[in-house]
Design an enzyme around this catalytic site. Structure first.
Site, short mmCIF file in Angstrom:
data_model
loop_
_atom_site.label_atom_id
_atom_site.label_comp_id
_atom_site.label_asym_id
_atom_site.label_seq_id
_atom_site.Cartn_x
_atom_site.Cartn_y
_atom_site.Cartn_z
N GLU A 71 -6.71 48.17 34.62
CA GLU A 71 -5.26 48.16 34.80
C GLU A 71 -4.63 47.28 33.73
O GLU A 71 -5.03 46.14 33.52
CB GLU A 71 -4.88 47.65 36.19
CG GLU A 71 -3.39 47.69 36.44
CD GLU A 71 -3.01 47.72 37.91
OE1 GLU A 71 -1.83 47.98 38.20
OE2 GLU A 71 -3.89 47.48 38.76
N ASN A 122 0.44 56.75 42.27
CA ASN A 122 -0.41 55.70 42.83
C ASN A 122 0.30 55.04 44.01
O ASN A 122 1.39 54.48 43.84
CB ASN A 122 -0.73 54.63 41.77
CG ASN A 122 -1.51 53.46 42.36
OD1 ASN A 122 -2.69 53.57 42.64
ND2 ASN A 122 -0.83 52.34 42.57
N GLU A 123 -0.28 55.14 45.19
CA GLU A 123 0.22 54.44 46.38
C GLU A 123 1.73 54.61 46.54
O GLU A 123 2.44 53.66 46.93
CB GLU A 123 -0.15 52.96 46.32
CG GLU A 123 -1.64 52.70 46.40
CD GLU A 123 -2.00 51.22 46.33
OE1 GLU A 123 -1.09 50.38 46.19
OE2 GLU A 123 -3.20 50.90 46.43
N GLU A 152 -9.71 53.17 44.29
CA GLU A 152 -9.60 51.70 44.26
C GLU A 152 -10.43 51.16 45.42
O GLU A 152 -10.24 51.58 46.57
CB GLU A 152 -8.16 51.22 44.41
CG GLU A 152 -7.28 51.45 43.19
CD GLU A 152 -5.92 50.78 43.33
OE1 GLU A 152 -5.82 49.74 44.03
OE2 GLU A 152 -4.95 51.31 42.74
#
Length: 535
Positions: free
Chosen positions: A27, A176-177, A293
């Site tokens: 990241e 993402n999320e 993740e």
């Protein structure tokens, strides 16, 4: 001595292990993942010269090559939600420096698409690019830049940036999320599903070979999964979910050992339940899960001084005497991985091996993180070192077989309160659920030709060796009396590696070992691999 446990390996129940479960994650703007990690401009340990390789750490690349990385996800994570990929291409001194809101820093954009893909080429890994899923045209142009072979403005820019040929990036994340209000672009399941469907349609119009990962959610009381699959299920290949364990070992020391190693049971429960849920909704559609993740967090109080990385690979000592020890909500991103963490990771791999035979398997997993930030490799200005958990990846990825076999295990264990990852109650305490935690956890595999049987055994018991009787297809005689053995353990359950002591936790080759009456003694707090020649 009568064995305390029995392990029977059954060759009539088998399935393939997808090598993508041994994947990784990087990241941007995140605690030394990129800058000071894989990328360190001006370092004597990095490549110099012109082009996208400039700044890539050679020592890190060598450790990654040695391990083997099947897939790496980038640029996030939370960083993805506000990232604009065009900020990270072209001459570095012309790239915009941005305020980065996910982690509260400033992003130089010196490490962008071409640098990441050059690094992937150097390492020999499959890139997995994650887009915010907030702008269809931006996503389409990213695919055009990386994968299109024609003559357009974007392919000309790629050529000017040093790569005339298409990169051929196969794996793409659609957000993402986005269910969380910590994400820029947070939205409802229905809104996200419509966006994901549109992104997938037009991105695939540029390159029909793309494989998509959509956002899933295990805590699914509001029906997120059903809504997403109803709208985009026919266009995606994977549905993602994220799991995090947690330990207060920075506060309570080795008293946390049992809580750490038991949390792989929580992971397995979540994997099984989400696989069943997705299978029931998806029906006949071929789908897989991506645990893109996962990790175990070392948490500490926010009243303690902020942790800072030490040059040796750990953290600089802090004065915390007299400071409150609860609540512990801050994740220490610089805390090194320990032997206890390694046993937890091994337990998760056993769970993933078993889940590979399900109708909806976990076919990709990406640990947070590859480098620094609780990663399997630690890099500092003076060098890089294999963390304790590096050896778990080495053992399972490079020494087990690709075919999982059923293992019927009877083992001592204990009924205990198993921590439910980093979930908290209204008092801020860890949530737990009662479960029996077996001392031994077994993953049995064989080579493709069936000539070698390889059995990985975790002994979670902190203090006691466990003798186990081994059989193959219920027969003691079918198993050779000699095996080649490898073992991962250390004297201290919280032992970790550093640049000055790089092998405190390491994989040791024990050579040939003899079974006594078809039994073997598995040492406490250890992972053992026994390899049998069946020819």
């Amino acid at each position: 001595m009568t064995p305390a446990a029995t392990i029977d390996i059954r060759r009539d129940r088998r399935h393939a292990i997808d090598p993508m479960i041994y994947g990784h994650f990087l990241e941007s703007a995140f605690f030394g993942n990129i800058e000071g990690g894989v990328f360190d401009e001006g370092s004597p340990l990095a490549y110099g010269g012109d082009g996208a390789r400039n700044g890539l750490r050679r020592d890190v690349i060598e450790l990654c090559r040695e391990l083997g990385l099947p897939v790496v996800r980038w640029p996030g994570g939370n960083f993805t939600s506000a990232y604009h990929w065009e900020d990270g291409i072209g001459p570095r001194n012309s790239r915009p420096r941005r305020l980065e809101l996910a982690w509260g820093s400033e992003e130089s954009n010196h490490f962008g698409t071409d640098e990441f893909l050059a690094w992937c080429s150097e390492v020999g890994t499959e890139p997995y690019l994650a887009h915010s899923c907030r702008d269809v045209d931006e996503a389409v142009r990213w695919v055009e830049y990386t994968n299109y072979g024609g003559d357009t403005e974007y392919t000309r820019r790629r050529s000017r940036n040093g790569h005339p040929a298409p990169y051929g990036v196969k794996y793409w994340g659609l957000g993402n999320e986005v269910y969380g209000d910590w994400q820029m672009g947070h939205r409802s399941a229905a809104a996200y599903a419509a966006d994901a469907a549109e992104h997938a349609r037009f991105m695939r119009a540029v390159d029909p070979s793309l494989k998509f990962v959509a956002v899933g959610k295990t805590d699914d009381r509001e029906g997120w999964t059903e809504t997403v699959l109803g709208a985009v299920g026919n266009q995606i290949d994977y549905l993602s979910f994220h799991l995090y364990g947690a330990t207060a070992q920075l506060i309570d020391g080795d008293a946390e050992y049992d809580a750490i190693v038991a949390q792989s049971l929580y992971f397995e429960q979540q994997i099984v339940e989400y696989s069943d849920l997705v299978g029931a909704i998806a029906g006949e559609r071929p789908l897989a899960l991506a645990l893109d993740e996962w990790n175990i967090r070392h948490v500490e109080p926010t009243t303690w001084p902020e942790p800072q990385p030490s040059d040796d690979g750990g953290t600089i000592a802090r004065e915390v005497d007299g400071l409150p020890t609860r609540p512990a909500h801050r994740v220490n991103r610089w805390s090194p991985r320990t032997l206890a963490d390694a046993l937890f990771y091994a337990g998760v791999f056993h769970a993933l091996h078993r889940a590979g035979g399900r109708e909806v398997p976990v076919a990709m997993a990406n640990t947070v993180n590859l480098l620094n930030a609780n990663g399997v490799i630690v890099a500092r200005p003076g060098g890089a070192v294999r963390a304790a958990t590096y050896h778990v990846w080495d053992l399972y990825q490079n020494h087990l077989g690709p075919i999982a076999l059923a293992a019927d295990v009877r083992s001592p264990g204990k009924l205990t309160a198993v921590r439910q990852g980093d979930e908290r109650d209204h008092h801020g305490e860890f949530r737990t659920c009662p479960a029996t935690v077996p001392d031994l956890d077994v993953s049995a595999t064989q080579t493709t030709d069936g000539d070698s049987l390889r059995i990985a055994v975790i002994n979670r018991h902190r203090d006691t060796a466990i003798r186990a009787g081994l059989t193959l297809d219920a027969s003691r005689d079918a198993l050779p009396a000699r095996a080649a053995a490898k073992q991962l353990t250390a004297d201290d359950v919280l032992a970790s590696n550093s640049l000055t002591a790089p092998d405190t936790v390491s994989l040791r080759d024990l050579g040939p070992v003899e079974l006594t009456d078809a039994s073997y003694d598995f040492p406490p707090h250890s992972i053992t691999l026994l390899s049998f020649d069946l020819t």
